[in-house]
Scaffold this active site. Structure first.
Site, PDB file in Angstrom:
ATOM      1  N   LEU A 103       0.860  -1.181   0.000  1.00 42.44           N
ATOM      2  CA  LEU A 103       0.000   0.000   0.000  1.00 42.44           C
ATOM      3  C   LEU A 103       0.895   1.229   0.000  1.00 42.44           C
ATOM      4  O   LEU A 103       1.859   1.296   0.762  1.00 42.44           O
ATOM      5  CB  LEU A 103      -0.907   0.023   1.232  1.00 42.44           C
ATOM      6  N   ASP A 104       0.576   2.201  -0.849  1.00 44.98           N
ATOM      7  CA  ASP A 104       1.396   3.409  -0.856  1.00 44.98           C
ATOM      8  C   ASP A 104       1.092   4.262   0.370  1.00 44.98           C
ATOM      9  O   ASP A 104       0.172   3.968   1.150  1.00 44.98           O
ATOM     10  CB  ASP A 104       1.213   4.195  -2.162  1.00 44.98           C
ATOM     11  N   ALA A 105       1.860   5.317   0.530  1.00 43.83           N
ATOM     12  CA  ALA A 105       1.773   6.114   1.756  1.00 43.83           C
ATOM     13  C   ALA A 105       0.420   6.796   1.925  1.00 43.83           C
ATOM     14  O   ALA A 105       0.007   7.081   3.053  1.00 43.83           O
ATOM     15  CB  ALA A 105       2.886   7.160   1.779  1.00 43.83           C
ATOM     16  N   SER A 107      -2.520   5.522   1.153  1.00 44.40           N
ATOM     17  CA  SER A 107      -3.596   4.548   1.310  1.00 44.40           C
ATOM     18  C   SER A 107      -3.513   3.897   2.675  1.00 44.40           C
ATOM     19  O   SER A 107      -2.478   3.928   3.345  1.00 44.40           O
ATOM     20  CB  SER A 107      -3.514   3.484   0.204  1.00 44.40           C
ATOM     21  N   ARG A 242      -7.157   5.652  -7.840  1.00 40.95           N
ATOM     22  CA  ARG A 242      -7.414   7.092  -7.798  1.00 40.95           C
ATOM     23  C   ARG A 242      -7.765   7.620  -9.196  1.00 40.95           C
ATOM     24  O   ARG A 242      -8.621   8.500  -9.344  1.00 40.95           O
ATOM     25  CB  ARG A 242      -6.187   7.818  -7.231  1.00 40.95           C
TER      26      ARG A 242
END
Length: 330
Positions: A103-105, A107, A242
């Protein structure tokens, strides 16, 4: 040696997969490193084993009132300083924790990790075509350069003409196009009985590499300009999700930005089964309690159950049968 044996046995039983909650604004590497550090702290916090005792001879005089100058050797048992914690240092120096689908920062949600031999199971989980569920929040009326509400605004539009029915029609169109892509990348002949049965059971998956594919898409909340989508997908990235909000806005002749991405399921791991913030990951610290006396057997049974779930999931993928729990039927 009893306490040391308990710590070693606990370390050897730390094999399997577990899920934690990754909050928004925290990088997944920080989550992994903090968990590794706290695993080590918990393991090394066990009381050290009783040091070995060795025989030491001490010189004693024959007595104060004695005129004899003879020296007497008196044996005694004393602790060996070679086993002192200040000499040996920490008993454990490294615990490898692997990370699954990242998961990116920006999310949040379920993040699956592996420890010990569970890292090999984690690799199989990442290679298998398991679906993941997300809850995505969007806002109509503006567009940004990175599809997120934190980006630079490049366009503003009206949204009064958008209704719930129009949004549902756009979502149905997007899901239909993704279903066609799923059939194409599954390498199954479209006109065969096999394709029909797999589609009916929700067992169609991409064969090999494929672009992100949505297998489920619906609106669960509509309160203009805000709305919330529930997405089921495979091979996705958070940036793609997104961008999906942005494309929904374009299809509705408006614009939209994503305000939140939250993963609620990753394969067999669901939100209800993750270790919550209050239990393991709170703010920027991981709080763990490893009690060898009370948790050793529980952890072993839990990890064994996880492996059974993954084995059943992989076997079901290879042999079509009843649909997995939580999969969308076509």
């Amino acid at each position: 040696m009893k306490m040391a044996t308990q710590a070693v046995r606990l370390f050897r039983k730390m094999d399997g997969l577990f899920a934690v909650y990754k909050p928004q604004g925290v990088h997944w590497k920080l989550v992994r490193d903090t968990i590794e550090s706290n695993f080590l702290k918990a393991l090394n916090s066990s009381p050290p084993a009783a040091p070995r005792r060795e025989v030491q001879f001490q010189l004693l005089s024959s007595g104060e009132n004695s005129t004899s100058k003879e020296l007497i050797l008196s044996p005694s048992m004393v602790p060996s300083l070679a086993d002192h914690p200040l000499v040996t240092g920490p008993q454990f120096h490294k615990v490898h924790v692997g990370v699954g689908h990242r998961l990116d920062a920006f999310s949040s949600g379920v993040l699956v990790l592996g420890v010990g031999k569970g890292n090999s199971v984690l690799e199989n989980l990442c290679k298998s075509h398991v679906t993941r569920d997300y809850t995505i929040e969007g806002e109509f009326g503006k567009a940004t350069d990175n599809f997120s509400h934190t980006g630079r605004v490049i366009e503003k539009t009206t949204y009064d003409h958008i209704t719930h029915d129009k949004l549902e029609r756009v979502l149905a169109m997007l899901q239909g196009s993704n279903q066609k892509a799923l059939i194409t990348y599954s390498q199954v002949e479209l006109q065969t009985q096999e394709a029909y049965e797999l589609a009916a059971r929700g067992l169609l998956y991409p064969d090999g590499k494929s672009p992100p594919i949505l297998t489920g898409l619906r609106c669960i909340k509509f309160n203009p300009p805000h709305f919330t989508l529930e997405v089921r997908c495979v091979n996705e990235t958070q940036k793609y999700l997104r961008k999906l909000i942005h494309e929904v806005g374009l299809e509705l002749r408006a614009s939209a930005v994503c305000t939140k991405v939250r993963r609620t399921r990753d394969g067999p791991f669901k939100t209800a089964r993750k270790i919550r913030k209050s239990g393991m990951y709170m703010q920027s610290n991981v709080r763990m309690t490893l009690d060898a006396d009370t948790r050793e057997q529980t952890q072993s049974e839990h990890m064994s159950g996880v492996r059974d779930v993954l084995s059943d999931m992989i076997l079901e993928r290879e042999t079509p049968g009843e649909p997995n729990e939580g999969r969308t039927k076509n």
